[in-house]
Each structure stands twice: as C-alpha cells, then as structure tokens.
Write an enzyme that holds these catalytic residues in place. Structure first.
Site, PDB file in Angstrom:
ATOM      1  CE  LYS A 136      34.687  34.406  45.579  1.00 13.82           C
ATOM      2  NZ  LYS A 136      34.153  34.801  44.267  1.00 13.82           N
ATOM      3  CG  ASP A 154      35.355  32.507  41.185  1.00 14.82           C
ATOM      4  OD1 ASP A 154      35.550  32.386  39.958  1.00 14.82           O
ATOM      5  OD2 ASP A 154      34.552  33.337  41.666  1.00 14.82           O
ATOM      6  CG  MET A 155      42.535  29.692  43.818  1.00 18.52           C
ATOM      7  SD  MET A 155      42.148  27.967  44.237  1.00 18.52           S
ATOM      8  CE  MET A 155      42.686  27.100  42.760  1.00 18.52           C
ATOM      9  CD  GLN A 206      44.509  32.572  44.346  1.00 17.39           C
ATOM     10  OE1 GLN A 206      45.145  31.627  44.801  1.00 17.39           O
ATOM     11  NE2 GLN A 206      43.483  33.096  44.987  1.00 17.39           N
ATOM     12  NE  ARG A 253      38.323  34.373  36.324  1.00  9.91           N
ATOM     13  CZ  ARG A 253      37.308  34.069  37.145  1.00  9.91           C
ATOM     14  NH1 ARG A 253      37.507  33.922  38.438  1.00  9.91           N
ATOM     15  NH2 ARG A 253      36.101  33.914  36.662  1.00  9.91           N
ATOM     16  CE  LYS A 273      48.868  42.597  39.412  1.00 10.23           C
ATOM     17  NZ  LYS A 273      48.956  44.035  39.733  1.00 10.23           N
ATOM     18  N   GLY A 274      45.485  37.458  42.595  1.00  7.76           N
ATOM     19  CA  GLY A 274      45.052  36.892  43.884  1.00  7.76           C
ATOM     20  C   GLY A 274      44.666  38.010  44.839  1.00  7.76           C
ATOM     21  CG  HIS A 285      41.235  45.552  36.582  1.00 11.32           C
ATOM     22  ND1 HIS A 285      41.261  44.838  37.758  1.00 11.32           N
ATOM     23  CD2 HIS A 285      40.052  45.275  35.998  1.00 11.32           C
ATOM     24  CE1 HIS A 285      40.129  44.173  37.888  1.00 11.32           C
ATOM     25  NE2 HIS A 285      39.379  44.412  36.843  1.00 11.32           N
ATOM     26  NE  ARG A 341      34.201  37.481  54.146  1.00  9.71           N
ATOM     27  CZ  ARG A 341      33.147  36.961  53.535  1.00  9.71           C
ATOM     28  NH1 ARG A 341      33.224  36.572  52.292  1.00  9.71           N
ATOM     29  NH2 ARG A 341      32.011  36.831  54.155  1.00  9.71           N
TER      30      ARG A 341
HETATM   31  C1  LIG Z   1      37.656  38.621  36.186  1.00  7.24           C
HETATM   32  C2  LIG Z   1      38.400  38.517  37.468  1.00  7.24           C
HETATM   33  C3  LIG Z   1      38.234  37.396  38.264  1.00  7.24           C
HETATM   34  C4  LIG Z   1      38.944  37.268  39.455  1.00  7.24           C
HETATM   35  N1  LIG Z   1      38.862  36.099  40.158  1.00  7.24           N
HETATM   36  C5  LIG Z   1      39.632  35.933  41.256  1.00  7.24           C
HETATM   37  C6  LIG Z   1      39.682  34.689  41.938  1.00  7.24           C
HETATM   38  O1  LIG Z   1      39.035  33.719  41.563  1.00  7.24           O
HETATM   39  N2  LIG Z   1      40.474  34.607  43.045  1.00  7.24           N
HETATM   40  C7  LIG Z   1      41.229  35.663  43.494  1.00  7.24           C
HETATM   41  O2  LIG Z   1      41.950  35.519  44.491  1.00  7.24           O
HETATM   42  N3  LIG Z   1      41.189  36.856  42.857  1.00  7.24           N
HETATM   43  C8  LIG Z   1      40.420  37.012  41.767  1.00  7.24           C
HETATM   44  N4  LIG Z   1      40.425  38.214  41.107  1.00  7.24           N
HETATM   45  C9  LIG Z   1      41.030  39.411  41.754  1.00  7.24           C
HETATM   46  C10 LIG Z   1      42.486  39.557  41.390  1.00  7.24           C
HETATM   47  O3  LIG Z   1      43.216  38.528  42.001  1.00  7.24           O
HETATM   48  C11 LIG Z   1      43.048  40.908  41.854  1.00  7.24           C
HETATM   49  O4  LIG Z   1      42.950  41.045  43.211  1.00  7.24           O
HETATM   50  C12 LIG Z   1      42.361  42.121  41.230  1.00  7.24           C
HETATM   51  O5  LIG Z   1      42.041  41.869  39.905  1.00  7.24           O
HETATM   52  C13 LIG Z   1      43.286  43.345  41.271  1.00  7.24           C
HETATM   53  O6  LIG Z   1      44.503  43.028  40.624  1.00  7.24           O
HETATM   54  P1  LIG Z   1      44.955  43.657  39.220  1.00  7.24           P
HETATM   55  O7  LIG Z   1      45.629  42.563  38.442  1.00  7.24           O
HETATM   56  O8  LIG Z   1      43.835  44.297  38.544  1.00  7.24           O
HETATM   57  O9  LIG Z   1      46.118  44.653  39.640  1.00  7.24           O
HETATM   58  P2  LIG Z   1      46.125  45.894  40.629  1.00  7.24           P
HETATM   59  O10 LIG Z   1      47.536  46.323  40.654  1.00  7.24           O
HETATM   60  O11 LIG Z   1      45.469  45.584  41.926  1.00  7.24           O
HETATM   61  O12 LIG Z   1      45.229  46.935  39.888  1.00  7.24           O
HETATM   62  C14 LIG Z   1      45.663  47.566  38.693  1.00  7.24           C
HETATM   63  C15 LIG Z   1      44.819  48.811  38.504  1.00  7.24           C
HETATM   64  O13 LIG Z   1      43.459  48.429  38.302  1.00  7.24           O
HETATM   65  C16 LIG Z   1      42.589  49.300  38.999  1.00  7.24           C
HETATM   66  N5  LIG Z   1      41.851  48.514  39.997  1.00  7.24           N
HETATM   67  C17 LIG Z   1      42.134  47.266  40.435  1.00  7.24           C
HETATM   68  N6  LIG Z   1      41.210  46.836  41.296  1.00  7.24           N
HETATM   69  C18 LIG Z   1      40.315  47.834  41.418  1.00  7.24           C
HETATM   70  C19 LIG Z   1      39.097  48.021  42.149  1.00  7.24           C
HETATM   71  N7  LIG Z   1      38.604  47.056  42.940  1.00  7.24           N
HETATM   72  N8  LIG Z   1      38.410  49.197  42.001  1.00  7.24           N
HETATM   73  C20 LIG Z   1      38.858  50.175  41.179  1.00  7.24           C
HETATM   74  N9  LIG Z   1      40.005  50.062  40.469  1.00  7.24           N
HETATM   75  C21 LIG Z   1      40.713  48.923  40.583  1.00  7.24           C
HETATM   76  C22 LIG Z   1      43.442  50.386  39.613  1.00  7.24           C
HETATM   77  O14 LIG Z   1      43.527  51.453  38.714  1.00  7.24           O
HETATM   78  C23 LIG Z   1      44.780  49.716  39.747  1.00  7.24           C
HETATM   79  O15 LIG Z   1      45.851  50.620  39.739  1.00  7.24           O
HETATM   80  C24 LIG Z   1      39.779  38.337  39.886  1.00  7.24           C
HETATM   81  C25 LIG Z   1      39.940  39.458  39.091  1.00  7.24           C
HETATM   82  C26 LIG Z   1      39.289  39.555  37.883  1.00  7.24           C
HETATM   83  C27 LIG Z   1      39.545  40.732  37.021  1.00  7.24           C
END
Ligand SMILES: Cc1cc2nc3c(=O)[nH]c(=O)nc-3n(C[C@H](O)[C@H](O)[C@H](O)COP(=O)(O)OP(=O)(O)OC[C@H]3O[C@@H](n4cnc5c(N)ncnc54)[C@H](O)[C@@H]3O)c2cc1C
Length: 299
Positions: free
Chosen positions: A92, A126-127, A155, A175, A178-179, A218, A279
């Site tokens: 970060k 990372d962002m 993001q 990468r 969503k953010g 995910h 956080r």
């Molecule tokens: C490898 C990786 C790197 C990332 N790097 C950054 C970054 O640099 N900057 C940034 O702002 N964000 C980062 N993120 C976080 C990202 O922005 C999302 O906030 C996070 O991935 C949840 O979004 P989603 O696309 O999985 O969708 P969501 O709709 O949030 O999740 C989809 C499904 O995944 C499961 N899920 C998601 N999160 C969780 C959790 N914490 N615990 C348990 N189940 C969960 C649930 O079943 C949910 O219904 C990163 C995520 C990943 C996977």
C-alpha cells in the site's frame, strides 16, 4: 445503511479483541513472516499462486515508513531464497509514505521495486482511497518506465476508472476490483449493480488496451461475466488471472483452479491485524455479514 451495518459500526469499539482476532484469523495469515510462509506453501500445494502483503497503511511518520520498507526488504529476501513458483508482493503506497510526501513515497517504492525486479519478483501497488488514486497512478507510471515487473490496481466503483484506463502505459498489468473504501457520490458509483456494470466495462476496456488483468472478485456474477469475456476474446492463461482474498469463498477458489484458471490468493500478515480488521469492518460492515454467513456454512 442497514440496521445490521449500523449495529456493527456502533458496537465495534466494545467488541473484545479476542473476537476480532477470531474474525481476523480467517483473513490474515498471522503476525509473523513464518506464518505467511506456512499459509503460502499450503496454497501453492493446492495449485494456487499468491501475493503477500504486510499489514499497515496510512503512515504519517517518515521513520515508520522507513521501517515498513525494511520489513518489505526482509520479505523480499525470504521470497528470493524460498523455492516458490510465482509468489509476489503487494504494497500500500501510504504505508511507504504517500500521505506524507509523494516524492518520498516514490523513492521508497523505487528502491523496493528495483530490488524486487532484479530478483525477478513482481510488485503490485494496491489502490487505497480517493486521496491516493492520482499519486499511486503517477508513481506506477514512473516505475513502469523502469521495469515490467510492477503493476497497480483500479477500482470499478470509481467514476474516473474508464479515464484512468485510457491513460495507462502500454502493456500495463492491472488488478481490477470493486473497491473497499467508502467514497462520496461525486467520486464513486454507489449502487451494487452499477459497480458490477462498470467492472465489466472496465474489464473490456483493459483487454482492448492489451493489459494483463488480475480479475479480483468473489462475486460469482462477475466471475461468470469475466470467464465469458475471456472465452469470447479467446484469451490465453498468460493474458489474465483471477484473484481472491485469503479465507474468502475457499470452495469457489478450488473450483476455479480445477477448471484450469490461474488463481492468485492475496495473503496479508503482520502485527497490525487488529487495526486492519476493525478499519475494514468500519468501512464495510457488510464484511461482518459475510463472515457470519461463512461461519454458519462452516466454510
Ligand atoms: C485479491 C484482491 C485484492 C484486492 N485489492 C484491493 C485494493 O487494492 N483496493 C481496494 O479498494 N480493494 C481491494 N480489494 C477488495 C475489493 O475491492 C472488494 O471490496 C472485495 O473483494 C469484495 O468485493 P467482491 O468483488 O468480492 O464482491 P462482493 O459483492 O462484496 O462479494 C461477493 C461475495 O463474496 C463473498 N465475500 C466478499 N467479501 C467477503 C469477506 N470479506 N468475507 C467473506 N465473504 C466475502 C460473499 O459471499 C459475497 O456475497 C481486493 C480484493 C481482492 C479479491
């Protein structure tokens, strides 16, 4: 904000550290480098690849930024001597001083990325929140002129993301996620479906521009849309990868690996697990719901 989300935020300060530790243990490999090493080896044995992050961000003191750099150097030394195929580093920028001074942060990152590059190890910036976006992208472009072994993150909730893609250097490694931060409406798309829509639009534009994309989600809908796009464009395994967080949707991870996708797990470790977890929960109380559901499913 739902009643449950509000409840999570208001009760957070009184939640015992022990309970937060239980939550964190799903998402954080441990406090020490050895803990991360153990988790990484397990993931590689399962067929995944990894990226390692040392917990810490929003550093406002130069000495702390320098000691974070020293910790990253120790990690780099470990990775150099470890017999691991394709394990890289995520960092970060505010941990290395972006919130103090952009030039200071660029120098720190230039040192880390330079040393990693010499060892053939990739580093991803990372962002973070909107205050870091332009600085991170400027530093990324600067570093990309020096090495191919550096990437960053965009993001899909940011309204500026499609414009940022247009400004990426040739052969960028991005990468897409969503953010995670809470942003105001003039900065970020707010509805769930709009963020999904922009994710697909951004992914298409990144592929059009010839970027290597690490698709970090995910969300099964988005994984399905990404796989369909990869199929339609006839992309090969060296043009994209899927990424997931440690401890999230483990079953989906295994299915995707078995289907032949390259899947990278983001493995955070370090002493700042408590600050990181609280956080994250405060910024995104929905995580508490995800954790609860995952625990109930026995996942
Ligand atoms: C490898 C990786 C790197 C990332 N790097 C950054 C970054 O640099 N900057 C940034 O702002 N964000 C980062 N993120 C976080 C990202 O922005 C999302 O906030 C996070 O991935 C949840 O979004 P989603 O696309 O999985 O969708 P969501 O709709 O949030 O999740 C989809 C499904 O995944 C499961 N899920 C998601 N999160 C969780 C959790 N914490 N615990 C348990 N189940 C969960 C649930 O079943 C949910 O219904 C990163 C995520 C990943 C996977």
């Amino acid at each position: 904000m739902s009643l449950f989300d509000r409840l999570v935020i208001t009760t957070l300060p009184v939640v015992p550290k022990l309970i937060v530790r239980r939550v964190a243990s799903r998402y954080v490999a441990g406090e020490e480098l050895d803990d991360a090493g153990r988790v990484i080896r397990e993931l590689h044995a399962e067929g995944a690849v990894t990226t390692v992050d040392i917990l810490g961000e929003e550093v406002h003191d130069r000495e702390l930024a320098r000691s974070a750099l020293a910790e990253y150097r120790r990690l780099l030394e470990e990775l150099k001597s470890a017999d691991l195929e394709d394990c890289y580093i995520s960092v970060k920028p505010t941990q290395l001083g972006l919130a103090i001074d952009e030039d200071f942060c660029r120098e720190n990152l230039e040192a880390l990325v330079g040393e990693a590059s010499e060892a053939g190890i990739f580093v991803r910036l990372d962002m973070e929140d909107r205050t870091a976006t332009s600085g991170t992208l400027r530093i990324y472009r600067h570093l990309r002129e020096r090495t191919e072994l550096v990437g960053t993150v965009l993001q899909s909730y940011m309204r500026r993301t499609l414009d940022d893609i247009a400004e990426l250097p040739e052969g960028a490694n991005v990468r897409l996620c969503k953010g995670i931060y809470i942003e105001p409406r003039d900065t970020a798309w707010k509805s769930y479906e709009t963020v999904r829509h922009n994710f697909v639009a951004a992914l298409e534009k990144l592929f059009e521009r010839g970027a290597y994309v690490a698709i970090a989600t995910h969300d099964e809908y988005l994984i399905c849309a990404a796989v369909a796009l990869i199929d339609r464009l006839g992309l090969s395994r060296d043009q994209y990868e899927l990424q997931m967080l440690l401890g999230v949707e483990n079953q989906v991870r295994r299915i995707l690996i078995a289907e032949g996708h390259k899947l990278r797990v983001y493995v955070p470790y370090g002493k700042h697990w408590y600050e990181y977890s609280t956080r994250r929960l405060r910024e995104n109380p929905k995580i508490a719901g995800h954790v609860l559901r995952a625990l109930l499913r026995g996942d």
